[in-house]
Design a protein around this motif. Structure first.
Motif, PDB file in Angstrom:
ATOM      1  N   PRO A  15       4.719  -1.846  -7.219  1.00  0.00           N
ATOM      2  CA  PRO A  15       3.664  -1.206  -8.014  1.00  0.00           C
ATOM      3  C   PRO A  15       2.818  -0.209  -7.223  1.00  0.00           C
ATOM      4  N   ALA A  16       2.514  -0.508  -5.960  1.00  0.00           N
ATOM      5  CA  ALA A  16       1.686   0.425  -5.194  1.00  0.00           C
ATOM      6  C   ALA A  16       2.411   1.768  -5.054  1.00  0.00           C
ATOM      7  N   SER A  19      -3.218  -7.794  -4.519  1.00  0.00           N
ATOM      8  CA  SER A  19      -2.048  -6.940  -4.312  1.00  0.00           C
ATOM      9  C   SER A  19      -0.921  -7.771  -3.712  1.00  0.00           C
ATOM     10  N   LEU A  28       2.693   0.347 -16.144  1.00  0.00           N
ATOM     11  CA  LEU A  28       3.216   0.584 -14.792  1.00  0.00           C
ATOM     12  C   LEU A  28       3.931  -0.674 -14.285  1.00  0.00           C
ATOM     13  N   THR A  77       0.073   9.006  -9.582  1.00  0.00           N
ATOM     14  CA  THR A  77      -1.160   9.754  -9.307  1.00  0.00           C
ATOM     15  C   THR A  77      -0.887  11.063  -8.578  1.00  0.00           C
ATOM     16  N   SER A 108      -3.796   3.412  -0.828  1.00  0.00           N
ATOM     17  CA  SER A 108      -4.295   2.610  -1.943  1.00  0.00           C
ATOM     18  C   SER A 108      -3.292   1.545  -2.363  1.00  0.00           C
ATOM     19  N   THR A 109      -3.801   0.480  -2.932  1.00  0.00           N
ATOM     20  CA  THR A 109      -2.939  -0.476  -3.618  1.00  0.00           C
ATOM     21  C   THR A 109      -2.735   0.041  -5.039  1.00  0.00           C
ATOM     22  N   GLU A 110      -1.954  -0.653  -5.848  1.00  0.00           N
ATOM     23  CA  GLU A 110      -1.747  -0.182  -7.213  1.00  0.00           C
ATOM     24  C   GLU A 110      -3.062  -0.270  -7.983  1.00  0.00           C
ATOM     25  N   HIS A 111      -3.377   0.766  -8.708  1.00  0.00           N
ATOM     26  CA  HIS A 111      -4.623   0.860  -9.467  1.00  0.00           C
ATOM     27  C   HIS A 111      -5.831   0.507  -8.611  1.00  0.00           C
ATOM     28  N   ASP A 112      -5.684   0.726  -7.298  1.00  0.00           N
ATOM     29  CA  ASP A 112      -6.796   0.491  -6.381  1.00  0.00           C
ATOM     30  C   ASP A 112      -7.319  -0.952  -6.438  1.00  0.00           C
ATOM     31  N   TYR A 134       2.367   3.600  -8.366  1.00  0.00           N
ATOM     32  CA  TYR A 134       1.021   4.141  -8.587  1.00  0.00           C
ATOM     33  C   TYR A 134       0.841   5.413  -7.757  1.00  0.00           C
ATOM     34  N   GLY A 135       1.334   5.368  -6.525  1.00  0.00           N
ATOM     35  CA  GLY A 135       1.272   6.568  -5.668  1.00  0.00           C
ATOM     36  C   GLY A 135       2.017   7.732  -6.297  1.00  0.00           C
ATOM     37  N   ALA A 152      -1.835   7.406  -2.593  1.00  0.00           N
ATOM     38  CA  ALA A 152      -2.067   7.746  -3.994  1.00  0.00           C
ATOM     39  C   ALA A 152      -2.880   9.026  -4.053  1.00  0.00           C
ATOM     40  N   ILE A 194       0.837  -1.201   0.000  1.00  0.00           N
ATOM     41  CA  ILE A 194       0.000   0.000   0.000  1.00  0.00           C
ATOM     42  C   ILE A 194       0.870   1.248   0.000  1.00  0.00           C
ATOM     43  N   ARG A 213       7.009  10.354  -4.137  1.00  0.00           N
ATOM     44  CA  ARG A 213       5.996  11.382  -4.265  1.00  0.00           C
ATOM     45  C   ARG A 213       6.625  12.728  -3.893  1.00  0.00           C
ATOM     46  N   ARG A 244       5.483  -7.889  -5.906  1.00  0.00           N
ATOM     47  CA  ARG A 244       4.562  -8.741  -6.631  1.00  0.00           C
ATOM     48  C   ARG A 244       3.929  -7.924  -7.735  1.00  0.00           C
TER      49      ARG A 244
END
Ligand SMILES: Cc1cc2nc3c(=O)[nH]c(=O)nc-3n(C[C@H](O)[C@H](O)[C@H](O)COP(=O)(O)O)c2cc1C
Ligand code: SF4
Ligand code: SF4
Ligand code: SF4
Ligand code: FES
Lengths: 286, 635
Positions: free
Chosen positions: B87-88, A194, B76, B95, A184-188, B91-92, A175, A172, B413, B4
């Motif tokens: 990946p999380a 996840s 991504l 965004t 959030s996780t990736e792409h929610d 993504y953070g 985001a 997590i 970020r 992962r």
């Protein structure tokens, strides 16, 4: 009793705290000093096992000569510093911060929030009925725990516990930006898709109840959660040879959740999925 | 790390975009499609190697976003595999930035500025007209989408619009830094076929959106300098008179004499000159530059870094853009000197993402300086190794905050860090770092060319040298003006042609404050503005006449801060929202009808100022407060 490993001796720093000369070991924060002097400073994002992000700003104090207030949880005591914890300016900031938080999120399961709101005369309602709120629905995507981000104050503790400070899983992150920022996780994606390994260490550190055991979440919804009636028993996890300490929270002879003592020098409150969630076999009564 | 990845695969185009930045993947572990026998016996990468490449995250996101227009799950995933980033987290990061999208969108994105200077010069009407012609903002039509945007740094030609178009680079034009652009010809931006429309009219914008290649050329950088050619200019002396693409022109007008002098003085000597000259930072915080350099140079830990803050996203500010577009070698030379003084071998220019032409010009200038031995392993044969890399931001005002820049470059970020520790001690990659504004750096040239004493002879005792002012709004000749410190606001406005019925001047930008037309005697110095309870900030002078509805401008300021707050700390994340709500409630009210909300805003404002982590939250209330107190807006 938990063993506390000895630290190398540290030099003392002397500074003035609310008018009294105070000496603390070098590297101590103002909050450490306040707590050892018996002062109660509110904190939310500070955690005993994590490096605080100093994001919530409810612990701010006045440091003489500084343009802005300082977060007590992170600012280290420096020799000769003059700190006041209870000035009108500091109290005003704490009050408004509590109002801002309580008007945008649900603090009903945040321990001590109601008490502080009273103590600081905070009136979250004064921003009006239309004040923007986080407005999130609980996320129930697995059997073990629930994420109810309507209660999230974005303290970053779960992110730090999942990421580089403890678990190293990085499932997590924060985001988005500003008021739209969310954990959030990736792409929610749902947690089950996840990287989450369901260690539950994020629940352990969450200060608001935004992350909770499904058992607790369901019992609260049903009105059967009764914390004062619960007993806590700390024992040793029986699964593997690590031997982590687990604290079983028991209500009506049922284990309702499992935490772990933070002062344990080996685990610091962290567990794995088995120790945290694998307790059902104990109460399988035929 | 337990990384992962999902099964989402990149498209060939996305893969190619990433590979054009990072090269082909060396093994199956890093995203190659096939795993070789060797891959199965060796695991490479891991946390240590990953940390080394994390700083490529922002460029990699740009690579995909520029080529495809948005960042898909597969893209991504591939970036994360290549860089060993969770990946999380990626993504953070994706965004966080306004220029990136994680949902599909058209290849053409039109940004229409609705910020202060543009609002004062008709962006409201422009947007209404565009909505009629192209549909409401945010709804894709005809392969394009338009959206309202914060300040684009084109305030002198307000109202402004910027069209960014994605797609493969045209054949033979793979490298942006490749062919040198001719002096003041329009250059294909890094976003390909971007069109800059300023001043923008709805018909011109619609035509350009349909056929970007046919869009009219942007006027040369010199057009933003009404004083161009004036022999009294110091920082602007080359702009509009010298070809910004020609290193020879630069050298023939005194270029690189300052660097030679720096080598003669040695690093400590350079710092001494800068200290003696009394140079104070022009980025807004007004910190003495020499002291910053000295503190960085003294740190035992290494390496040391130099960061040039070219993020310039403060509404109403465009001076750094004009300097970089009109005189790019001056920035490169001054960074080389600064790097030498603080003992850095690597400098970064953190350039805001919405400046395609500055990117083009600087890339070209860097490449030619490298070819001529003015950058690289042995600068001017003096045994000093120094090079500069440009990092493009991606639409986040907060990334101009010095510690947020570090996070952004590192692939995190763009959230500010709490201080202490200060950058001079622990900055970029945790190492001692000096961060300086573009204008600050360029001032080093006259200091070394003519000596500290000559430099300090201009201006006042504590504000030495000259200052650039970004004049916009309702004046006859908006643009960048250079004046010696000590001139007052009236002198400056006389040059720019003030409006007949002036209502107010916003000094120092959205984080600055308003002054009244009867306060034009305020001296434009650090001490003079401070004494008058306002600030020079980044040099913004936005002039408003009485045709402007001030409450709407204040609302726009509040909206800007709410949009740009990083969201890290509560006073700013929620406080900016509550302030905007209160301003909305009272937009058409005055007196008793507004009093309760004004009081509420004051309480929230005080808390934001006292308890926010960084300067954004600390200053977000300044301009509105000054409008209430000095202009009596809601009286
Ligand atoms: C929210 C925020 C945005 C900022 N944006 C910029 C910017 O775009 N350019 C800049 O030079 N400084 C900006 N600053 C100031 C920098 O943090 C820093 O003080 C400055 O770059 C230091 O350079 P100087 O000493 O040369 O002025 C910003 C500060 C804050 C708090
Ligand atoms: S979910 Fe809990 S731990 Fe995570 S940021 Fe929100 S309040 Fe903090
Ligand atoms: S919590 Fe996990 S790691 Fe700890 S003893 Fe139990 S099974 Fe082992
Ligand atoms: S003041 Fe605003 S921008 Fe700065 S750290 Fe806090 S939330 Fe982020
Ligand atoms: S507890 Fe200190 S800022 Fe949150």
């Amino acid at each position: 009793m938990t063993a506390v490993p000895l630290q190398p001796p540290r030099r003392l720093v002397s500074f003035t705290l609310d008018g009294s000369e105070t000496r603390v070991p070098e590297g101590s924060t103002i909050l450490d000093a306040c707590r050892s002097a018996g002062k109660d400073i509110p904190t939310l994002c500070q955690g005993d096992t994590l490096t605080p992000k100093n994001a919530c700003r409810v612990c701010v104090v006045e440091v003489e000569g500084a343009r802005t207030l300082a977060p007590a949880c992170s600012r280290r005591a420096e020799p000769g510093m003059t700190v006041r914890t209870d000035t009108e300016r500091a109290r005003h900031s704490r009050k408004v911060v509590l109002e801002l938080l309580a008007s945008s999120t649900d603090l009903s399961t945040t321990p001590r929030a109601a008490e502080w709101i009273k103590e600081y005369d905070a009136e979250p309602g004064r921003f009006g009925a239309d004040a923007a709120r986080v407005n999130e629905q609980p996320r129930i995507d697995n059997d073990l725990y629930v994420r109810d981000y309507d209660k999230c104050i974005l303290c970053y503790k779960c992110v730090d516990a999942c990421g580089e400070q403890w678990q190293n899983t990085f499932a997590i992150a924060v985001a988005g930006r500003g008021f739209d920022a969310r954990i959030s996780t990736e792409h929610d994606a749902p947690l089950t898709d996840s990287a989450c390994v369901f260690c539950g260490n994020c629940i352990e550190v969450c200060p608001t109840g935004a992350l909770s055991f499904s058992t607790e979440f369901d019992m609260r919804a049903a009105g059967t959660w009764d914390e004062p009636a619960q007993t806590q028993t700390t024992t040793v996890c029986a699964y593997c040879g690590v031997g982590c300490n687990v604290t079983l929270h028991v209500q009506d002879n049922e284990i309702v959740k499992v935490t772990s003592p933070h002062d344990n020098p080996v685990t610091h409150g962290n567990l794995c999925i088995k120790g945290r969630f694998g307790y059902q076999h104990v109460q399988n009564r035929v | 790390m337990d990384l992962r990845y999902t099964d989402a695969a990149p498209t060939d185009t996305e893969r190619a975009a990433v590979d054009s930045l990072l090269g082909p993947p060396p093994s199956g572990w890093e995203g190659a499609e096939e795993r070789t026998d060797e891959d199965l016996r060796w695991a490479r990468g891991g946390a240590a190697a990953a940390r080394d490449r994390r700083d490529q995250l922002l460029p990699a996101l740009h690579a995909v976003n520029d080529r495809v227009g948005w960042i898909s799950e597969g893209a991504l995933n591939y970036i994360c595999r290549r860089l060993t980033v969770a990946p999380a987290e990626a993504y953070g990061v994706a965004t966080f930035y306004a220029m990136f999208s994680v949902v599909p969108r058209p290849a053409k994105v039109l940004h229409v500025c609705t910020d202060l200077a543009c609002a004062a010069r008709g962006s409201g009407a422009l947007c209404a007209d565009l909505a009629d012609r192209l549909g409401p903002a945010g709804t894709p039509a005809e392969g394009a989408v338009w959206q309202e945007s914060p300040c684009l740094g084109l305030c002198e030609r307000a109202p402004a619009a910027l069209l960014l178009q994605t797609g493969a680079p045209p054949a033979g034009e793979e490298s942006v830094a490749g062919a040198p652009p001719a002096a003041d010809e329009p250059v294909a931006g890094v976003f390909r076929c971007s069109a800059v429309l300023a001043p923008a009219t709805a018909p011109a914008v619609v035509t350009a959106t349909r056929a970007p290649e046919a869009a009219p050329a942007e006027p040369p950088a010199g057009a933003a300098v009404p004083q161009a050619g004036d022999p009294g200019l110091v920082l602007l002396k080359r702009i509009g008179t010298v070809d910004p693409a020609s290193l020879d022109d630069y050298r023939s007008t005194g270029g690189y004499t300052a660097l030679r002098r720096a080598f003669a003085l040695g690093p400590a000597g350079v710092i001494r000159e800068v200290l003696d000259a009394g140079l104070v930072g022009r980025g807004g915080a007004a910190f003495p530059t020499g002291r910053k350099w000295q503190a960085t140079a003294q740190q035992a830990d290494g390496p040391h870094y130099l960061v040039c803050n070219a993020d310039e996203s403060e509404p109403g500010t465009f001076k750094d853009r004009v300097l970089m577009e009109g005189d790019p070698y001056a920035l490169i030379e001054s960074m080389t000197i600064a790097g030498y003084a603080i003992g850095a071998a690597h400098g970064y220019i953190y350039l805001r993402g919405e400046y395609p032409r500055a990117y083009e010009r600087l890339s070209h200038a860097l490449a030619s300086a490298r070819t001529r031995g003015l950058l690289g392993p042995d600068v001017l044969g003096q045994g000093y190794a120094f090079d500069i890399e440009i990092r493009r931001g991606a639409g986040a005002y907060i990334c101009g905050e010095e510690t947020a820049i570090f996070n952004s470059i590192e692939g995190q970020r763009g959230e500010p860090r709490s201080k202490p520790p200060f950058p001079v001690e622990k900055g970029l990659f945790g190492k001692p770092t000096a961060v300086n504004n573009v204008e600050t750096l360029v001032n080093v040239l006259p200091i070394l060319e003519h000596g500290a004493a000559a430099y300090a002879a201009t201006g006042t005792e504590t504000s030495t040298g000259t200052k650039l002012f970004c004049v916009s709004g309702q004046v006859a000749r908006p643009g960048i003006y250079e004046l010696p410190f000590g001139a007052n606001l009236r002198d400056l406005l006389a040059l720019a042609g003030p409006p007949e019925r002036m209502r107010a001047v916003l000094l120092g930008g959205a984080a600055g404050g308003f002054v009244r037309p009867d306060e034009l005697d305020i001296p434009l110095t650090f001490e003079g503005t401070r004494a008058a309870g306002t600030t020079l900030g980044s040099g913004v002078v936005l002039v408003l006449d009485d045709s402007v509805e001030l409450p709407r401008i204040l609302l726009r300021i509040a909206e800007f801060f709410r949009d740009e707050s990083c969201g890290q700390c509560v006073p700013c994340r929620v406080g900016t929202v509550r302030q905007e709500e209160a301003l909305h409630r009272i937009v058409d009210r005055t007196g008793a009808g507004a009093a309760a909300d004004v009081a509420l805003m004051r309480e929230v404002g005080q808390t934001m100022r006292d308890a926010s982590i960084c300067g954004l939250g600390q200053t977000a209330w300044n301009a509105v407060e000054s409008a209430i107190d000095r202009l009596g807006v809601y009286k």
